[in-house]
Design a protein around this motif. Structure first.
Motif, mmCIF file in Angstrom:
data_model
loop_
_atom_site.group_PDB
_atom_site.id
_atom_site.type_symbol
_atom_site.label_atom_id
_atom_site.label_comp_id
_atom_site.label_asym_id
_atom_site.label_seq_id
_atom_site.Cartn_x
_atom_site.Cartn_y
_atom_site.Cartn_z
ATOM 1 N N VAL A 92 4.995 -38.122 71.160
ATOM 2 C CA VAL A 92 5.946 -37.939 69.485
ATOM 3 C C VAL A 92 7.632 -36.957 69.661
ATOM 4 O O VAL A 92 7.358 -36.193 70.372
ATOM 5 C CB VAL A 92 4.806 -36.788 68.468
ATOM 6 N N ALA B 36 3.298 -32.086 70.280
ATOM 7 C CA ALA B 36 5.189 -32.410 70.278
ATOM 8 C C ALA B 36 5.953 -32.778 71.699
ATOM 9 O O ALA B 36 5.530 -32.423 72.821
ATOM 10 C CB ALA B 36 6.366 -31.874 69.721
ATOM 11 N N ALA C 243 6.081 -27.708 66.403
ATOM 12 C CA ALA C 243 5.708 -28.751 67.129
ATOM 13 C C ALA C 243 5.883 -28.394 68.469
ATOM 14 O O ALA C 243 4.312 -29.552 68.271
ATOM 15 C CB ALA C 243 7.499 -29.975 67.043
ATOM 16 N N ILE D 281 10.667 -35.126 67.762
ATOM 17 C CA ILE D 281 10.160 -34.389 66.582
ATOM 18 C C ILE D 281 12.728 -34.366 66.643
ATOM 19 O O ILE D 281 12.469 -33.729 67.043
ATOM 20 C CB ILE D 281 8.985 -33.307 66.407
ATOM 21 N N LEU E 133 0.547 -34.007 62.421
ATOM 22 C CA LEU E 133 1.226 -34.548 63.426
ATOM 23 C C LEU E 133 0.031 -34.672 63.743
ATOM 24 O O LEU E 133 0.120 -35.520 64.989
ATOM 25 C CB LEU E 133 1.940 -33.195 64.419
#
Length: 294
Positions: free
Chosen positions: A209, A252, A247, A211, A199
């Motif tokens: 980002v 994330a 994540a 996910i 990542l």
């Protein structure tokens, strides 16, 4: 990001498939009334965003006519927005995105990153809402034939970077672009895991980002040492929440999931873990029972 909730942690997006053929819950919420009830339930469970999709994008899925997709999604978006639920529209088609935003959707989630419909970039620019550009190589019926990479992290990052450039060239505000590596889309399980561990390279693109790992084949393959069909989609939620925690820990912006409550707990734990880790003073030994280094 402007227009979306800001809870100070990784966001949790609840999946609402108003389709008869999605891989996990196809047909459960095809009726508008049931779909709205489910969307409200996801919000009560803590979903920061409810993502409404009217076309299955599972491997092998067939396209849906534009009028059918509009009929499936727009009434649901409208009712949820009226109830104060933050909704996004999961679509590859500009007319659906436009109608959903007009009905109250606050984000467009495009699994094709604008490649499926040349009008999408201009539509997203005009809408002025956050736009998720996912890594995508081919439509569902042929996506698995395009799972060929030398360095999957570098190639996905480069292809997303190209999409970002093209979107901004068509007027999309770069501050509103969110990227998604497209786990499971033209990816084999080993590609998905490599992307999750890489990542940092996606963060270098300079955009939040998202996910989307929920209930996907690579999770089942890991649980059964390659026998993905041995664990049904509904039996993958605990493992999905573990990925949500990982994540979130790795930065994330949002996780997209079916089981909101479990992943919400997971990202809260990840947030607390990161905050605690950052509070450990250099030179002060941690308790040996924790296995932490000073």
């Amino acid at each position: 990001m402007e227009g979306l909730p800001s809870p100070g942690r990784c966001l949790v997006m609840g999946i609402l498939n108003v389709t008869p053929d999605s891989f996990s819950d196809g047909g459960l919420y095809a009726d508008t009334h049931r779909a709205v009830e489910r969307g409200l339930e996801l919000a009560v469970q803590g979903a920061d965003i409810v993502d409404v999709g009217g076309e299955s994008t599972r491997p092998g899925a067939r396209p849906v006519g534009l009028e059918e997709e509009l009929a499936r999604t727009v009434p649901v978006v409208r009712e949820l927005a009226r109830a104060g639920v933050c909704t996004s529209i999961d679509t590859m088609h500009a007319p659906v995105a436009r109608a959903a935003v007009e009905a109250g959707a606050r984000m467009v989630n495009d699994v094709s990153g604008g490649l499926a419909d040349p009008a999408m970039a201009r539509t997203a620019a005009d809408a002025g809402v956050p736009y998720v550009a996912m890594h995508w190589r081919a439509p569902s019926p042929e996506m698995d034939r395009h799972a060929d990479y030398g360095d999957v992290v570098a190639e996905v990052a480069a292809e997303l970077d190209s999409r970002i450039w093209q979107l901004t060239e068509h007027g999309v505000d770069p501050a509103r672009i969110i990227v998604d590596p497209g786990l499971g889309f033209s990816k084999r399980p080993e590609h998905d895991w490599t992307l999750l561990t890489g990542l940092g390279s996606l963060h270098k693109l300079g955009h939040p980002v998202l996910i989307g790992a929920s209930r996907k084949r690579f999770i089942a393959a890991a649980l059964t040492h390659g026998g993905a069909d041995q664990v049904p989609p509904g039996g993958r939620d605990a493992a999905t929440s573990a990925i949500s925690a990982l994540a979130a820990r790795d930065g994330a912006f949002c996780v997209r999931v079916h089981d909101v409550r479990a992943s919400l707990d997971a990202v809260r734990i990840a947030s607390a873990h990161v905050a605690h880790r950052g509070s450990i003073r250099v030179g002060v030994p941690a308790g040996p029972e924790c296995g932490l280094r000073p």
